[in-house]
Design a protein around this motif. Sequence first.
Motif, short mmCIF file in Angstrom:
data_model
loop_
_atom_site.label_atom_id
_atom_site.label_comp_id
_atom_site.label_asym_id
_atom_site.label_seq_id
_atom_site.Cartn_x
_atom_site.Cartn_y
_atom_site.Cartn_z
N PRO A 87 -14.90 4.21 21.60
CA PRO A 87 -13.46 3.96 21.73
C PRO A 87 -12.95 3.09 20.58
CG PRO A 87 -14.68 2.87 23.48
CD PRO A 87 -15.66 3.69 22.75
N GLY A 88 -11.87 3.55 19.97
CA GLY A 88 -11.25 2.75 18.91
C GLY A 88 -11.72 3.07 17.52
N SER A 89 -12.75 3.91 17.39
CA SER A 89 -13.32 4.14 16.07
C SER A 89 -12.36 4.92 15.18
CB SER A 89 -14.64 4.91 16.19
OG SER A 89 -14.39 6.18 16.75
N VAL A 90 -11.56 5.80 15.79
CA VAL A 90 -10.61 6.59 14.99
C VAL A 90 -9.54 5.67 14.41
CG1 VAL A 90 -8.96 8.46 15.03
CG2 VAL A 90 -11.05 8.64 16.37
N THR A 91 -9.06 4.74 15.24
CA THR A 91 -8.07 3.79 14.76
C THR A 91 -8.62 2.95 13.62
OG1 THR A 91 -7.51 3.59 17.10
CG2 THR A 91 -6.33 2.16 15.58
N VAL A 92 -9.87 2.52 13.77
CA VAL A 92 -10.49 1.72 12.71
C VAL A 92 -10.53 2.53 11.42
CG1 VAL A 92 -12.65 0.69 11.92
CG2 VAL A 92 -11.87 0.30 14.25
N ALA A 93 -10.88 3.82 11.53
CA ALA A 93 -10.97 4.66 10.33
C ALA A 93 -9.62 4.77 9.65
CB ALA A 93 -11.50 6.04 10.70
N TRP A 94 -8.51 4.85 10.45
CA TRP A 94 -7.18 4.94 9.85
C TRP A 94 -6.77 3.63 9.22
CZ3 TRP A 94 -3.99 7.83 14.17
CH2 TRP A 94 -4.45 9.15 14.25
N ASN A 95 -7.09 2.51 9.90
CA ASN A 95 -6.58 1.22 9.44
C ASN A 95 -7.47 0.54 8.41
OD1 ASN A 95 -4.49 1.53 11.15
ND2 ASN A 95 -5.28 0.17 12.75
N ASN A 96 -8.75 0.73 8.56
CA ASN A 96 -9.69 0.01 7.70
C ASN A 96 -10.84 0.94 7.33
OD1 ASN A 96 -11.17 -1.94 6.39
ND2 ASN A 96 -11.01 -3.45 8.03
N PRO A 97 -10.56 1.90 6.43
CA PRO A 97 -11.57 2.92 6.14
C PRO A 97 -12.88 2.33 5.66
CG PRO A 97 -9.47 3.48 5.11
CD PRO A 97 -9.32 2.10 5.65
N LEU A 98 -12.81 1.23 4.93
CA LEU A 98 -14.05 0.64 4.41
C LEU A 98 -14.94 0.19 5.56
CD1 LEU A 98 -15.50 -0.19 1.78
CD2 LEU A 98 -14.46 -2.45 2.04
N LEU A 140 -14.12 -7.46 10.69
CA LEU A 140 -14.12 -6.57 9.54
C LEU A 140 -12.76 -6.46 8.86
CD1 LEU A 140 -16.39 -3.95 11.25
CD2 LEU A 140 -16.98 -5.22 9.21
N LYS A 141 -11.81 -7.27 9.33
CA LYS A 141 -10.55 -7.28 8.59
C LYS A 141 -10.79 -8.08 7.33
CE LYS A 141 -7.36 -7.08 12.47
NZ LYS A 141 -6.92 -7.95 13.51
N MET A 142 -10.55 -7.44 6.19
CA MET A 142 -10.83 -8.15 4.95
C MET A 142 -9.68 -9.07 4.59
SD MET A 142 -12.59 -5.17 2.70
CE MET A 142 -12.45 -6.09 1.18
N ASN A 198 -2.11 -2.85 15.24
CA ASN A 198 -3.07 -2.96 14.14
C ASN A 198 -2.34 -2.90 12.82
OD1 ASN A 198 -5.23 -3.26 15.70
ND2 ASN A 198 -6.15 -1.28 15.31
N GLY A 199 -1.30 -2.06 12.74
CA GLY A 199 -0.60 -1.90 11.47
C GLY A 199 -0.02 -3.21 10.98
N LYS A 251 -1.13 1.74 7.24
CA LYS A 251 -1.59 2.84 8.07
C LYS A 251 -1.32 4.12 7.30
CE LYS A 251 -1.11 3.23 12.42
NZ LYS A 251 -0.41 3.41 13.66
N PRO A 252 -2.36 4.75 6.81
CA PRO A 252 -2.11 5.93 5.98
C PRO A 252 -1.37 7.02 6.74
CG PRO A 252 -4.44 5.36 6.05
CD PRO A 252 -3.73 4.40 6.95
N THR A 253 -1.61 7.05 8.05
CA THR A 253 -0.98 8.13 8.82
C THR A 253 0.53 8.07 8.72
OG1 THR A 253 -0.96 6.72 10.77
CG2 THR A 253 -2.80 8.23 10.52
N THR A 254 1.06 6.90 8.47
CA THR A 254 2.52 6.79 8.46
C THR A 254 3.10 7.30 7.15
OG1 THR A 254 2.46 4.59 7.52
CG2 THR A 254 2.36 4.75 9.90
N GLU A 255 2.23 7.68 6.21
CA GLU A 255 2.77 8.08 4.92
C GLU A 255 2.36 9.51 4.56
OE1 GLU A 255 4.78 4.50 4.26
OE2 GLU A 255 4.82 6.37 3.09
N GLY A 256 2.07 10.30 5.60
CA GLY A 256 1.65 11.68 5.34
C GLY A 256 2.74 12.44 4.61
N PRO A 257 2.38 13.48 3.93
CA PRO A 257 3.35 14.18 3.06
C PRO A 257 4.45 14.86 3.87
CG PRO A 257 1.30 15.41 3.21
CD PRO A 257 1.08 14.12 3.93
N GLY A 258 5.56 15.04 3.26
CA GLY A 258 6.66 15.87 3.76
C GLY A 258 7.16 15.56 5.14
N ALA A 259 7.14 16.61 5.98
CA ALA A 259 7.75 16.53 7.30
C ALA A 259 7.13 15.48 8.19
CB ALA A 259 7.63 17.90 7.96
#
Lengths: 290, 290, 290
Positions: A37-48, B177-179, B265-266, B273-281
Motif C-alpha cells: 500500500p502506498g508504493s504507487v504514490t511514492v513512485a509518483w512523488n519520490n521516484p528516487l 526518504l523525503k530528501m 504528499n504534493g 507530482k509529475p502526474t499533475t503535469e501530464g501532456p495535453g488534455a
Amino acid sequence: MDYPWEDLTLSFSRTSMFPFFDIAHYLVSVMALKQQPGSVTVAWNNPLSSWLSAMLHCFGGGILSCILLAEPPLKFLTNHTNILLASSIWYIVFFCPRDLVSQGYSYKPIQMLAAGMKEVTRTWKIVSGVTHASSYYRNGWIVMIAIGWARGAGGAVVTSCEQLLRGDWKPAGNEWLKMSFPSKVTLLGSVLFTLQHTQHLAVSKHDLMFLYTIFLLMVKVRMMIKKNIPITFAPIEDTLSRMLFGWQQQFSWAEKKPDVKPSSNGTASSVSKPTTEGPGAAKRHAKKED
Amino acid sequence: MDYPWEDLTLSFSRTSMFPFFDIAHYLVSVMALKQQPGSVTVAWNNPLSSWLSAMLHCFGGGILSCILLAEPPLKFLTNHTNILLASSIWYIVFFCPRDLVSQGYSYKPIQMLAAGMKEVTRTWKIVSGVTHASSYYRNGWIVMIAIGWARGAGGAVVTSCEQLLRGDWKPAGNEWLKMSFPSKVTLLGSVLFTLQHTQHLAVSKHDLMFLYTIFLLMVKVRMMIKKNIPITFAPIEDTLSRMLFGWQQQFSWAEKKPDVKPSSNGTASSVSKPTTEGPGAAKRHAKKED
Amino acid sequence: MDYPWEDLTLSFSRTSMFPFFDIAHYLVSVMALKQQPGSVTVAWNNPLSSWLSAMLHCFGGGILSCILLAEPPLKFLTNHTNILLASSIWYIVFFCPRDLVSQGYSYKPIQMLAAGMKEVTRTWKIVSGVTHASSYYRNGWIVMIAIGWARGAGGAVVTSCEQLLRGDWKPAGNEWLKMSFPSKVTLLGSVLFTLQHTQHLAVSKHDLMFLYTIFLLMVKVRMMIKKNIPITFAPIEDTLSRMLFGWQQQFSWAEKKPDVKPSSNGTASSVSKPTTEGPGAAKRHAKKED
C-alpha cells in the motif's frame, strides 16, 4: 541412460540467469513492491526513493550476504547491466501507460511462469552463496549454510529493515523470526548444497541443482494452484521435534511457567509444537493443550 | 585572464579544511545537536553519551561511507587531531561558563559565516568520497555517486538512526526518504564530480570545486536571509518529471487506486507530482487534483 | 616474594578459557535469555530462532567488535568447537527433562560460581579486543578502548538490537545510553589495558590481568551478596564531573532551559548530576534542584 541425464543436468547447471530468468526475478520482486500500500504514490512523488526500494527488493539477498561477509553492501551497484535491467523493469512496471505491465501480470499463467523462473534463480543464488562463503572459510560449513540462505532468501530481511526504517512496519512479537515457507525451503537447499560442497553428499553439483530446482518448481506450482491448502514441512518438523525435543512434555509438567502461551503461537506458526507430541502418557495432556 | 582564474581555483582547491573550516563544521554540527530537546540534560547527566552523539553529528557522513564500503566504522577515531578538535568544540559548546558560545552563535553574521564555511567542507567531502570510491571500483560510477552523496550529506542518516535507537524519533510514513534540500544539492554535486572524474564533463576538478562551492554559498546565504521563501529544485524537477514520467496521468485515469493521496504528499514534498503535469488534455484533470 | 607472584600472575594469564570458563559464560548468558518473558515458548515453537538468540547472547561482544572493525559478523560461526559447546548449553538449559539445569542454577553458590567465572572471561575478552584493535591501528588508542569495551560488554548492545528488531523492546528516551555498571567496569578495564598496551602504565599485562580480575570478582561477589546496596562509581564520577564540568551550575543560572528535567534523570541514572556539585555558592541552588 546416464549420459542424456548427465547432458541434461550439465546443460541446466550452465544456463545463464541473464537475461530471462533475471528479468522474471526482477519482475516478481518489483510487482511485490508495487502491491504494498502506498508504493504507487511514492513512485509518483519520490521516484528516487521508489527506485531504491525496488533495488533493495531485487538485490536484497546479495546485499545481506555482503553485509554478513563484510563486503561493501554497494557492490551490487557495480554490475551496471543488471542494475540497468532491474531499473528498466521498475520503470515500466510503475510508469507504463495504462499500467499494461500490471494488467499483463495479473494473468495466472504469466504469474506462474515468472514465479517458476524466479525459483530457478533461487537455486543459482544458493549455490553461488555457498561457493562464495567457502572461498572465505574453507571448512566453515555453518557460514556456508548461512550465506547460501542469505543469498537465496535474505531479501525479505533487507526489505523488512527498510520498511522498519521507513516506519511502514513494526515488528510484533516474534513475527520477525517466524520462517516463511520459502525461507525454510531455502534453508533446506542451503544445507543440501553445503553438504554436497563438503563432499558429505554423494551427488554431483549439477545433478543436485537440477533435482532441487525441479522440487522448487513443483512446490511453487502446487502452491499457486491450490492456494487454500498450504504446503508445510509440518510432518517432517513433527518427527524431528519429537526426536530432538520430545521430553519437553515432562518439562512442562514439572514446571508450570506463566509465560507459556499454549495455542496461539502453535496455530500461527507452521512449526509444530513439539510439546504436544511427547512420548507415551504425555499425549493426553498434549491434546488438552492443543 | 585565464591564468589568474587558474591560480585562484587551484589555490582554492588546495586549501586545507583543517583547522578553520573543520572548526566551523563541528560548531554547526554540535549546535544542531544542542538545539535538540533534552540534549543539554543528557550532556549534564551522561557526558559520554552526549560526546558520542556529538561525534556522530560531526563525522556521520564519513561513518556512513565507511559502512557502505565495508571499512571499519571506527576509522574516524584514528584521526586524533580532528577528534580532539571536535571534542573541544563539544566541550565548550555544552559546558562554557554562561553559555558564551551559544550566545555568540546566536548572532546572525556568526551563523552565516559558520554555515558558509561548513558548505565549503561539503564540497571537499563529496570530492574525497568520489575519489575514494573510484579507488575501490574504477568504473563504478553509481558507487562513486553514492559514496560522494553519503560523505557529503550522510550525517543526517547516521544521526536519524541514532535517534531511532535512542527512542527519540519514530519514522513516520515516508519521512525517512523525503530528501531535504541539502541532500538534493549534495546529490547534484556528487553527480557532477563523478561525471568530471569519469571525464564525461569537460571541466577540471579545481574549476568545478570552485564553481560548485560558490553555488553552495550563494544558495546558503540566500536561504538564511530569506527564510520564508525556501529554495527548491521544483522547476527543474517538474521538467524532468514531465519528460520521464509524463504519461502517468493516463495511468491514473485508467486505474483509480485507493492508495493515491492527492494533495497532502504534493504539498509536503518539494518534488512536484509529475502526474499533475501530464501532456495535453490531462492538464485540466491535473488541476482538479492539485 | 616477587617470583611466586610472577609465577601466579603468569600462570593465571595463560589459563585457557576453554572449556570451563567458556561453559560458565554460556550458561550465564543462556540463563539470562531464558529469564526473558516468552523465551521458553519461542524455544518450543521455533527452536532455530531460540538457538539464534542464544548465540547472539553468547557471542554478542565478538559480533559487535567484528562489525566495528569491518570483519565478517559471521566469523564466530567458524569456531565450531565453541559453537557446539554453546549450542549444547542452550539445548540442555531449555530442553532438559524436569528442567534440572534451571533448578540447579537457582542455587546461590552455583550462580555465584558461574558469575565469577564469567567475569574472568570478561578480562580475557577486553585484552583480546585491545590486542586485536592494535593490530589494525597501531596507535589508535581510542579504537583500542572502543574494541576492548565492545568485546567485554557489547553483548548487551547486540541483544538489545535483536529485541528491537523482534519488537520485544522499544527504546525509551535515553535508556539506550544509560551505562550499566558492568558496562562502566568494562570501560574502565578497557582504558587500563589500552594504557598498559601503549606503555603508559608501568605494569605488566599479566599483573594487570590478575589484579583487574580480582577486582571484578570482588565487585561481583559483593553485588550478589548485598543486592539492595548497589555499587556505583558515584563518588569518583562526582569528583571527575566537578573537575571537568563544575562550572555548569553558573550555566544553569544564566539560562533557564525548559528541557531541564531536574530530579528524575538524577535519581534514575547512577551518573551523578555534575550541576549539583558546582563550586561554592552554587551548592545551595543545587540542593534545591535535587
